[in-house]
Design a protein around this motif. Structure first.
Motif, short mmCIF file in Angstrom:
data_model
loop_
_atom_site.label_atom_id
_atom_site.label_comp_id
_atom_site.label_asym_id
_atom_site.label_seq_id
_atom_site.Cartn_x
_atom_site.Cartn_y
_atom_site.Cartn_z
N UNK A 36 64.78 81.93 91.34
CA UNK A 36 65.46 80.46 91.36
C UNK A 36 64.99 79.01 91.37
N UNK A 37 63.56 79.61 91.31
CA UNK A 37 62.37 78.51 91.53
C UNK A 37 62.17 77.80 90.00
N UNK A 38 62.23 78.00 88.69
CA UNK A 38 62.11 77.25 87.25
C UNK A 38 63.77 76.74 88.18
N UNK A 39 65.01 77.10 88.24
CA UNK A 39 65.80 76.52 88.49
C UNK A 39 66.11 74.92 89.23
N UNK A 40 65.49 76.48 90.52
CA UNK A 40 65.50 74.80 91.23
C UNK A 40 64.51 73.62 90.78
N UNK A 41 63.35 73.75 90.54
CA UNK A 41 62.77 72.66 89.75
C UNK A 41 62.96 71.90 88.53
N UNK A 42 63.76 72.26 87.94
CA UNK A 42 64.47 71.85 87.07
C UNK A 42 65.92 70.41 87.50
N UNK A 43 66.59 71.57 88.49
CA UNK A 43 67.90 70.28 89.11
C UNK A 43 67.35 69.65 89.52
N UNK A 44 66.02 69.64 90.44
CA UNK A 44 65.50 68.11 91.58
C UNK A 44 64.90 67.35 90.52
N UNK A 45 64.21 67.79 89.58
CA UNK A 45 63.27 67.12 88.97
C UNK A 45 64.62 65.94 87.54
N UNK A 46 65.61 67.29 87.24
CA UNK A 46 66.50 66.42 86.53
C UNK A 46 67.20 64.83 86.80
N UNK A 47 66.96 65.36 88.13
CA UNK A 47 67.69 64.45 89.20
C UNK A 47 67.14 63.31 89.01
N UNK A 48 65.10 63.29 89.34
CA UNK A 48 64.61 61.65 89.36
C UNK A 48 64.54 62.09 88.10
N UNK A 49 64.27 62.35 86.84
CA UNK A 49 64.78 61.79 85.25
C UNK A 49 65.97 61.21 85.20
N UNK A 50 66.83 61.38 85.98
CA UNK A 50 68.46 60.77 85.87
C UNK A 50 67.97 58.98 85.74
N UNK A 51 67.50 59.31 87.20
CA UNK A 51 67.53 57.73 87.93
C UNK A 51 66.12 56.85 87.85
N UNK A 52 64.86 56.64 87.22
CA UNK A 52 63.70 56.59 87.18
C UNK A 52 63.97 55.23 86.63
N UNK A 53 64.58 55.17 85.54
CA UNK A 53 64.49 53.67 85.21
C UNK A 53 65.33 53.13 86.43
N UNK A 54 66.44 53.78 87.25
CA UNK A 54 66.91 53.09 88.01
C UNK A 54 65.60 52.50 89.16
N UNK A 55 65.60 53.90 89.75
CA UNK A 55 64.03 54.06 90.80
C UNK A 55 63.06 52.75 90.39
N UNK A 56 62.44 52.88 89.38
CA UNK A 56 61.43 51.78 89.05
C UNK A 56 61.34 50.35 89.31
N UNK A 57 63.03 49.96 88.06
CA UNK A 57 63.32 49.03 88.29
C UNK A 57 63.44 48.05 89.81
N UNK A 58 64.24 49.29 91.25
CA UNK A 58 64.43 48.65 92.27
C UNK A 58 63.33 49.20 93.21
N UNK A 59 62.01 49.61 92.79
CA UNK A 59 61.05 49.40 93.75
C UNK A 59 60.44 48.74 93.60
N UNK A 60 59.47 48.23 94.13
CA UNK A 60 58.09 47.41 94.78
C UNK A 60 57.14 48.20 94.54
N UNK A 61 56.60 48.97 95.08
CA UNK A 61 55.06 49.77 94.32
C UNK A 61 55.22 50.89 94.81
N UNK A 62 54.54 51.76 94.54
CA UNK A 62 53.98 53.24 94.09
C UNK A 62 54.63 53.93 95.47
N UNK A 63 54.49 53.44 96.30
CA UNK A 63 55.05 54.14 97.55
C UNK A 63 55.88 54.29 97.62
N UNK A 64 57.89 53.32 97.25
CA UNK A 64 58.77 53.18 97.36
C UNK A 64 59.79 54.27 96.21
N UNK A 65 59.04 54.38 95.05
CA UNK A 65 58.61 55.08 93.97
C UNK A 65 58.45 56.55 94.66
#
Ligand code: ADP
Ligand code: MG
Ligand code: MG
Length: 209
Positions: A36-65
């Protein structure tokens, strides 16, 4: 050399890579784990990519992103790799709290903190047949060469060492993780996490170019 957009773009590329490599990483895990390693990572990073624009807008610095991205991996990925990669990104960010730009030596310190977190959580050593077999030789090289002017060449070489580190897991017996139960039957197979980790860090190198 890297600002918040660098890390945002890297995370998007890591999500793309995880889709591309999902079946490959999963097949490596089918040999010595639960497939399941590839499945695990694809699910995890899909979660990030879905929210990445909002994460970018709602964070001030590299740390919070990186912190918020790491938390997504922690919460979405069931396997051993979720908490390990999750704390990797969280601790990478914590190293540069408040910063919006980092130098190459600072970037190396970020990786060091992330890798330290993987080791603190998973308690694996070199040659235990885990992702650390890829990461440790690379970070050691980066630490020794981080102040050189031609950082791209340094980074390229470090990634090459991580790739070789992943290859070096093939003849090993696993001392950590699911593959441990196989004993000598793990011999002859590459560790899936070692393979995914050098490929994911290679995204940072590609993004630096
Ligand atoms: P699971 O084994 O729970 O199904 P994954 O398949 O996603 O999780 O991830 C397996 C990978 O996690 C292994 O290939 C190995 O590289 C890594 N891993 C497992 N345990 C540890 C540990 N204690 N320390 C470092 N890496 C580990
Ligand atoms: Mg697995
Ligand atoms: Mg699993």
């Amino acid at each position: 050399i890297a600002n918040k957009t660098f890390f945002k773009n890297s995370l998007i590329k890591m999500a793309e890579l995880s889709e591309e490599q999902r079946d490959y990483w999963t097949s490596l895990d089918s040999n010595i784990g639960d497939g399941d390693h590839g499945i695990n990572l694809s699910i995890g990073f899909r979660g990030i990519s879905k929210e990445i624009e909002e994460l970018d807008q709602t964070t001030e610095d590299i740390h919070s992103l990186l912190k918020k991205s790491g938390m997504i991996l922690l919460s979405k990925v069931g396997g051993a790799s979720g908490p390990l990669y999750g704390s990797f990104f969280i601790k990478m960010g914590k190293e540069v709290e408040g910063k919006t730009e980092v130098t190459f030596p600072e970037f190396v310190e970020m990786l060091q903190s992330g890798i330290d977190a993987i080791q603190a959580r998973g308690k694996a050593e070199l040659q235990d047949k885990t992702m650390l077999d890829a990461l440790l030789p690379g970070i050691e090289y980066l630490q020794a060469h981080k102040n050189e002017e031609d950082y791209l060449t340094v980074m390229e070489k470090a990634i090459q060492m991580m790739q070789e580190g992943a290859e070096s897991t093939i003849p090993l017996i696993a001392k950590k993780g699911r593959a441990m139960r196989l004993g000598e039957r793990a011999i002859g197979h590459k560790d899936p996490g070692a393979e995914s980790s050098w490929m994911l860090l290679n995204v940072f190198y590609e993004e630096m170019k």
